[in-house]
Structures are given as C-alpha cells and as structure tokens.
Design a protein around this motif. Structure first.
Motif, PDB file in Angstrom:
ATOM      1  N   ASN A  81       0.809   9.018  -4.704  1.00 18.83           N
ATOM      2  CA  ASN A  81      -0.285   9.964  -4.473  1.00 18.83           C
ATOM      3  C   ASN A  81       0.188  11.222  -3.746  1.00 18.83           C
ATOM      4  O   ASN A  81      -0.377  12.300  -3.938  1.00 18.83           O
ATOM      5  CB  ASN A  81      -1.400   9.285  -3.680  1.00 18.83           C
ATOM      6  CG  ASN A  81      -2.154   8.258  -4.515  1.00 18.83           C
ATOM      7  OD1 ASN A  81      -2.202   8.358  -5.739  1.00 18.83           O
ATOM      8  ND2 ASN A  81      -2.741   7.266  -3.857  1.00 18.83           N
ATOM      9  N   SER A  85      -5.153   3.718  -6.746  1.00 22.76           N
ATOM     10  CA  SER A  85      -5.364   2.573  -5.869  1.00 22.76           C
ATOM     11  C   SER A  85      -5.144   1.319  -6.699  1.00 22.76           C
ATOM     12  O   SER A  85      -5.006   1.402  -7.930  1.00 22.76           O
ATOM     13  CB  SER A  85      -6.793   2.586  -5.302  1.00 22.76           C
ATOM     14  OG  SER A  85      -7.731   2.304  -6.336  1.00 22.76           O
ATOM     15  N   TYR A  97       1.281   3.234  -3.361  1.00 21.51           N
ATOM     16  CA  TYR A  97       0.230   4.169  -3.753  1.00 21.51           C
ATOM     17  C   TYR A  97       0.316   5.464  -2.937  1.00 21.51           C
ATOM     18  O   TYR A  97       0.112   6.557  -3.463  1.00 21.51           O
ATOM     19  CB  TYR A  97      -1.137   3.511  -3.583  1.00 21.51           C
ATOM     20  CG  TYR A  97      -1.272   2.254  -4.403  1.00 21.51           C
ATOM     21  CD1 TYR A  97      -1.542   2.310  -5.762  1.00 21.51           C
ATOM     22  CD2 TYR A  97      -1.092   0.997  -3.817  1.00 21.51           C
ATOM     23  CE1 TYR A  97      -1.638   1.147  -6.533  1.00 21.51           C
ATOM     24  CE2 TYR A  97      -1.193  -0.168  -4.569  1.00 21.51           C
ATOM     25  CZ  TYR A  97      -1.462  -0.082  -5.924  1.00 21.51           C
ATOM     26  OH  TYR A  97      -1.548  -1.224  -6.686  1.00 21.51           O
ATOM     27  N   THR A  98       0.647   5.340  -1.666  1.00 19.14           N
ATOM     28  CA  THR A  98       0.796   6.520  -0.817  1.00 19.14           C
ATOM     29  C   THR A  98       1.908   7.427  -1.335  1.00 19.14           C
ATOM     30  O   THR A  98       1.750   8.651  -1.401  1.00 19.14           O
ATOM     31  CB  THR A  98       1.095   6.105   0.637  1.00 19.14           C
ATOM     32  OG1 THR A  98       0.011   5.323   1.132  1.00 19.14           O
ATOM     33  CG2 THR A  98       1.274   7.326   1.527  1.00 19.14           C
ATOM     34  N   GLU A 122      -6.232  10.255  -6.823  1.00 16.82           N
ATOM     35  CA  GLU A 122      -5.346   9.275  -6.200  1.00 16.82           C
ATOM     36  C   GLU A 122      -5.435   7.932  -6.929  1.00 16.82           C
ATOM     37  O   GLU A 122      -6.476   7.562  -7.464  1.00 16.82           O
ATOM     38  CB  GLU A 122      -5.710   9.082  -4.733  1.00 16.82           C
ATOM     39  CG  GLU A 122      -5.433  10.286  -3.854  1.00 16.82           C
ATOM     40  CD  GLU A 122      -5.716  10.005  -2.391  1.00 16.82           C
ATOM     41  OE1 GLU A 122      -5.928   8.819  -2.050  1.00 16.82           O
ATOM     42  OE2 GLU A 122      -5.723  10.949  -1.597  1.00 16.82           O
ATOM     43  N   ALA A 135       0.832  -1.215   0.000  1.00 21.61           N
ATOM     44  CA  ALA A 135       0.000   0.000   0.000  1.00 21.61           C
ATOM     45  C   ALA A 135       0.863   1.259   0.000  1.00 21.61           C
ATOM     46  O   ALA A 135       0.447   2.310  -0.503  1.00 21.61           O
ATOM     47  CB  ALA A 135      -0.930  -0.014   1.217  1.00 21.61           C
TER      48      ALA A 135
END
Length: 253
Positions: free
Chosen positions: A194, A216, A190-191, A214, A187
């Motif tokens: 973004n 995902s 993606y952080t 964003e 995860a």
C-alpha cells in the motif's frame, strides 16, 4: 561489511546497501524467501524513502529512493545508438522510441485499480488516477507509446539498478510466500504494498480518500491472489527498468 554503511556516499559510489540489494535479489532468484526478506529489511532500516512522486527517482539523480545508481554524464553514456534515451524516449522528445509499450502491458496497468476499488471511489464521488500513466507512459497507447522514465536527450540519464520501491515490493512478496495461508500473511505485507500504491495512485474529489485503493486481507480470495497482485504492482512500478525478465524467470512464468 567492507563497504561504507551510508545511504548515499559523497562520491556516489556503492554502499553496503547496494551489496545487500544484490544479495536480496540473489536469494529471491533461489526462492530463499526468508533470507531475501531479511536483506530487504536491512535496506529498509537504512534511511531510504519513496519520493513524493513516482517520477521522482528519474527526475532527480540520487534521490532518497536510490539504493544503487550508476552515474552518467554525457561523456559516460554508451553513445547515441546505445543509450537508454535512444531506445526508450519517444520520438516527439528526440529519442528513437525503439521500445514501445505492448498491449499486454496496457492491460496490466488497467488492472491496478480493481473494479471493487473503482466502484467505492465512484460511490464516494471521487476519481482515481495512477500517476504512472501520465508521468511515465506517454499516453499509454499500445504499440505506439514509449516510456518517459528516460528523458534526458543529452544521453546522461543515470542507470537505476535498484531503488526503494523494489525493496518494499520484494519484502512484501518474500513475507507473503513464507505464510502458509492468506490468514497467516503478516499485516506488514499490506503496509508495504500500500505504501507503493498510495504514492502512485492519486484519489481526489467527494468523500473519497487514498484508503480506497489500499489492499487488505479481504481484498483476496487466497494467498495466490495476493502474490499475483504484488507481482502486478511490481510489473507496473518497475516497468522498463530491467526487472520483468527476472521476475518471470524466477516464478517460472
């Protein structure tokens, strides 16, 4: 380990993080993604942060985003015929505009907000604007526009050899490359991506929010599509900073 462990030294000389940054790039060039991700994480832990605007690292010398920056005074620059401003700044601002934006790059910028994201923003009554267009791309007209990243006509623009956005995108790519499939991508990837996107893309109006731009796991069909999106973000974010050739080289593109 012989360099000071400081984000920004008082004398503005290189710190440990500058060395870590070059080790990070070296390992990426070799395709050693685990080592590159580790070096990137060590830099991330060093107290750096993105500036509020994507223009910040160029507008403010030695900003919170600067990992390794070479200071230039008007007497340091290689001269009127060799400085960054000479080649990059548009003629309307006193530069020569020798290096202009290609049609291929315009197409890349136009892909940053995906059709699905744009549809969701429109449905929410909002608009989205990539601030990199207006702040740094001088109208984004192919073959005529020049970048505004280097704008000090007195020829004292610093040279940003490594900034924090590069580190975030590098770690994201390195982590994604290590995952055996899209489902296994952490995860954190993606952080990281973004974080760069939300700084650059401003979403306003209606009930829309920056969350609509964003990424995902549902944004991608497979891991290759995710990595391509990271490379696209890298291309747009780091344009005219001497990065693209090395990305193309190490990816065999």
């Amino acid at each position: 380990n012989l360099l000071p462990n400081e984000r920004l030294r008082a004398d503005r000389r290189a710190s440990r993080y500058a060395a870590l940054g070059y080790l990070m790039k070296f390992e990426m060039e070799k395709g050693n993604y685990a080592a590159a991700a580790d070096y990137a994480q060590q830099i991330i832990a060093g107290g750096f942060s993105l500036t509020s605007s994507p223009y910040g690292p160029f507008q403010t010398k030695f900003s919170t985003e600067s990992v390794f920056e070479i200071a230039h005074l008007t007497t340091d620059n290689p001269g009127v015929n060799a400085g960054q401003t000479t080649f990059y700044a548009p003629r309307s601002l006193g530069g020569r505009g020798d290096i202009v934006i290609s049609a291929d790059y315009v197409a890349a910028v136009n892909q940053i907000i995906t059709p699905g994201q744009q549809a969701a923003i429109t449905a929410a009554g909002g608009t989205a604007q990539d601030q990199r267009r207006t702040l740094m791309l001088n109208g984004l007209v192919a073959n005529t526009s020049a970048t505004l990243k280097f704008f000090r006509i007195t020829k004292d623009d610093d040279v940003l050899n490594l900034r924090y956005a590069d580190v975030l995108l590098t770690r994201a790519e390195a982590l994604a490359e290590q995952a055996p499939s899209l489902a296994a991508v952490p995860a954190e990837v993606y952080t990281l991506v973004n974080t760069v996107r939300k700084r650059a893309i401003l979403v306003t109006g209606g009930t829309s929010s920056n969350a609509l731009i964003e990424y995902s796991p549902a944004s991608f069909a497979d891991k290759a599509a995710l990595i391509n999106a990271i490379l696209l973000e890298r291309r747009v974010e780091l344009a005219f900073e001497g990065d693209r050739f090395y990305t193309l080289h190490r990816k065999g593109l």
